[in-house]
Design a protein around this motif. Structure first.
Motif, short mmCIF file in Angstrom:
data_model
loop_
_atom_site.label_atom_id
_atom_site.label_comp_id
_atom_site.label_asym_id
_atom_site.label_seq_id
_atom_site.Cartn_x
_atom_site.Cartn_y
_atom_site.Cartn_z
N VAL A 83 0.84 -1.21 0.00
CA VAL A 83 0.00 0.00 0.00
C VAL A 83 0.87 1.26 0.00
CG1 VAL A 83 -1.67 1.34 1.33
CG2 VAL A 83 -1.96 -1.14 1.09
N LEU A 84 1.91 1.29 0.82
CA LEU A 84 2.79 2.46 0.92
C LEU A 84 3.44 2.78 -0.42
CD1 LEU A 84 4.60 2.03 4.36
CD2 LEU A 84 2.96 3.78 3.72
N PHE A 85 3.95 1.78 -1.09
CA PHE A 85 4.64 2.04 -2.36
C PHE A 85 3.65 2.35 -3.48
CE2 PHE A 85 8.22 0.13 -0.13
CZ PHE A 85 9.26 0.94 -0.57
N PHE A 86 2.45 1.78 -3.41
CA PHE A 86 1.42 2.16 -4.39
C PHE A 86 1.03 3.62 -4.19
CE2 PHE A 86 -3.00 2.69 -5.73
CZ PHE A 86 -2.93 2.21 -7.04
N PHE A 87 0.89 4.02 -2.94
CA PHE A 87 0.58 5.41 -2.62
C PHE A 87 1.68 6.34 -3.12
CE2 PHE A 87 1.08 9.04 0.27
CZ PHE A 87 -0.16 9.64 0.16
N ALA A 88 2.93 5.95 -2.88
CA ALA A 88 4.07 6.77 -3.32
C ALA A 88 4.09 6.91 -4.83
CB ALA A 88 5.38 6.16 -2.83
N ALA A 89 3.78 5.82 -5.55
CA ALA A 89 3.75 5.88 -7.01
C ALA A 89 2.65 6.82 -7.50
CB ALA A 89 3.54 4.47 -7.58
N GLY A 90 1.48 6.74 -6.87
CA GLY A 90 0.38 7.61 -7.24
C GLY A 90 0.68 9.08 -6.98
N GLU A 91 1.29 9.35 -5.82
CA GLU A 91 1.66 10.71 -5.48
C GLU A 91 2.68 11.29 -6.46
OE1 GLU A 91 1.12 13.01 -2.49
OE2 GLU A 91 -0.75 12.00 -2.96
N GLU A 92 3.58 10.45 -6.92
CA GLU A 92 4.64 10.91 -7.81
C GLU A 92 4.10 11.49 -9.10
OE1 GLU A 92 8.59 11.68 -8.84
OE2 GLU A 92 7.72 11.02 -6.93
N ILE A 93 3.00 10.94 -9.59
CA ILE A 93 2.40 11.44 -10.84
C ILE A 93 1.06 12.11 -10.58
CG2 ILE A 93 3.59 9.81 -12.36
CD1 ILE A 93 1.05 8.08 -12.34
N SER A 94 0.85 12.57 -9.33
CA SER A 94 -0.40 13.22 -8.95
C SER A 94 -1.62 12.39 -9.35
CB SER A 94 -0.48 14.63 -9.56
OG SER A 94 0.55 15.45 -9.07
N TRP A 95 -1.49 11.09 -9.14
CA TRP A 95 -2.57 10.13 -9.39
C TRP A 95 -3.08 10.20 -10.83
CZ3 TRP A 95 -2.78 6.58 -5.77
CH2 TRP A 95 -2.27 6.91 -4.51
N GLY A 96 -2.15 10.46 -11.76
CA GLY A 96 -2.50 10.46 -13.17
C GLY A 96 -3.27 11.68 -13.63
N GLN A 97 -3.30 12.69 -12.78
CA GLN A 97 -4.11 13.89 -13.08
C GLN A 97 -3.75 14.51 -14.42
OE1 GLN A 97 -3.60 17.00 -10.20
NE2 GLN A 97 -4.89 18.45 -11.30
N ARG A 98 -2.45 14.73 -14.63
CA ARG A 98 -2.03 15.38 -15.88
C ARG A 98 -2.09 14.42 -17.06
NH1 ARG A 98 1.28 17.22 -11.86
NH2 ARG A 98 2.87 15.66 -12.31
N ILE A 99 -1.89 13.14 -16.77
CA ILE A 99 -1.95 12.14 -17.84
C ILE A 99 -3.36 12.05 -18.42
CG2 ILE A 99 -1.72 9.68 -18.37
CD1 ILE A 99 0.43 9.53 -16.19
N PHE A 100 -4.36 12.09 -17.54
CA PHE A 100 -5.75 11.94 -17.97
C PHE A 100 -6.48 13.27 -18.08
CE2 PHE A 100 -4.67 7.99 -15.63
CZ PHE A 100 -4.78 7.09 -16.69
N GLY A 101 -5.77 14.37 -17.84
CA GLY A 101 -6.38 15.69 -17.98
C GLY A 101 -7.46 15.98 -16.96
N ILE A 102 -7.26 15.52 -15.71
CA ILE A 102 -8.24 15.71 -14.65
C ILE A 102 -7.97 17.03 -13.93
CG2 ILE A 102 -9.19 14.78 -12.51
CD1 ILE A 102 -8.29 12.01 -13.48
N THR A 103 -8.99 17.82 -13.73
CA THR A 103 -8.86 19.10 -13.06
C THR A 103 -8.90 18.92 -11.55
OG1 THR A 103 -9.98 20.22 -14.89
CG2 THR A 103 -9.82 21.42 -12.81
N SER A 104 -8.03 19.62 -10.83
CA SER A 104 -8.00 19.53 -9.37
C SER A 104 -9.25 20.15 -8.77
CB SER A 104 -6.77 20.26 -8.83
OG SER A 104 -5.58 19.66 -9.27
N GLY A 105 -9.68 19.61 -7.62
CA GLY A 105 -10.80 20.19 -6.90
C GLY A 105 -10.40 21.49 -6.22
N ASP A 106 -11.38 22.21 -5.71
CA ASP A 106 -11.13 23.51 -5.08
C ASP A 106 -10.14 23.41 -3.92
OD1 ASP A 106 -12.85 24.64 -6.88
OD2 ASP A 106 -14.58 24.63 -5.51
N PHE A 107 -10.24 22.35 -3.13
CA PHE A 107 -9.36 22.20 -1.97
C PHE A 107 -7.90 22.17 -2.40
CE2 PHE A 107 -6.79 19.44 0.74
CZ PHE A 107 -6.90 20.10 1.96
N PHE A 108 -7.60 21.38 -3.43
CA PHE A 108 -6.21 21.25 -3.87
C PHE A 108 -5.74 22.50 -4.61
CE2 PHE A 108 -7.35 16.77 -3.26
CZ PHE A 108 -6.26 16.34 -2.51
#
Length: 228
Positions: A83-108
């Motif tokens: 789980v820790l390394f999966f989380f670290a991988a997701g964080e590294e690429i912002s959970w694919g946000q830029r790859i899939f063109g996902i817009t950040s929510g207001d909080f972020f």
């Protein structure tokens, strides 16, 4: 190097090539290094995410392979690492946000230093979480794990038993030497984004550690973790 498996040898070769490229680009073309090679979503960052994901998948492989033979605490430790390394991988690429063109929510948008969907760039007051936890605290943890724990494991019975019980891979001296070498090499690179290369080095080293740790018997198909 003669005792390395083919996968380990490829891993160390990948680490070597990474630093040959990093040193060359870092000293000859800082703009290329910063704006292409080590940029956000660049080659280095994506390779880091893949290596961290690789560690997570390796943990899952160990879990399935030893499920019938291992005790609950061993399984718990292995799941935590996965789980820790999966989380670290997701964080590294912002959970694919830029790859899939996902817009950040207001909080972020309001609380993230880069306006991205991740935790490590959050800003609390005037404090950057990345600087406090993911840089300073994490570095202390890494140095302890890579330099101090291997010595304690070899000298102290309760440390050895604790590590083996929770499936904590112990660093072999080849990994420690590689870590020290990487630290020295990164420190001499003049380019600003050289620490992205350091993160990639950590990703490669952790994959190698989980692939063939000093206490590799913890991954054998035995209830008590003893070597086959």
């Amino acid at each position: 190097m003669k005792n390395l498996s083919k996968t380990e040898l490829l891993g160390f070769m990948f680490l070597l090539v990474t630093f040959v490229n990093s040193l060359y680009f870092g000293f000859t073309d800082e703009m290329l290094f910063n704006e292409h090679y080590a940029q956000e979503d660049g080659l280095v960052e994506n390779e880091t995410a893949l290596m961290l994901l690789g560690v997570s998948l390796l943990c899952i492989y160990h879990l399935f392979r030893g499920w019938k033979y291992k005790k609950i605490l061993w399984k718990t430790g292995t799941v935590i690492f996965a789980v820790l390394f999966f989380f670290a991988a997701g964080e590294e690429i912002s959970w694919g946000q830029r790859i899939f063109g996902i817009t950040s929510g207001d909080f972020f948008v309001e609380n993230n230093a880069q306006g991205e969907t991740n935790l490590h760039n959050l800003v609390v007051g005037d404090t950057k979480i990345n600087k406090l936890i993911f840089s300073q605290l994490l570095m202390v943890v890494m140095v302890t794990y890579l330099l101090i724990v291997p010595l304690l494991y070899r000298k102290t019975r309760w440390v050895k038993n604790l590590a083996d019980t929770f499936a904590v891979p112990i660093v072999a001296w080849k990994h420690t030497i590689a870590f020290i070498a990487c630290t020295i090499l990164v420190s001499i690179i003049p380019a600003d984004r050289k620490w992205e290369v350091y993160e990639l080095a950590f990703g490669i080293l952790f994959f190698l550690i989980f692939l063939a740790p000093f206490n590799r018997h913890i991954f054998e198909k035995k209830e008590n973790g003893a070597p086959e």
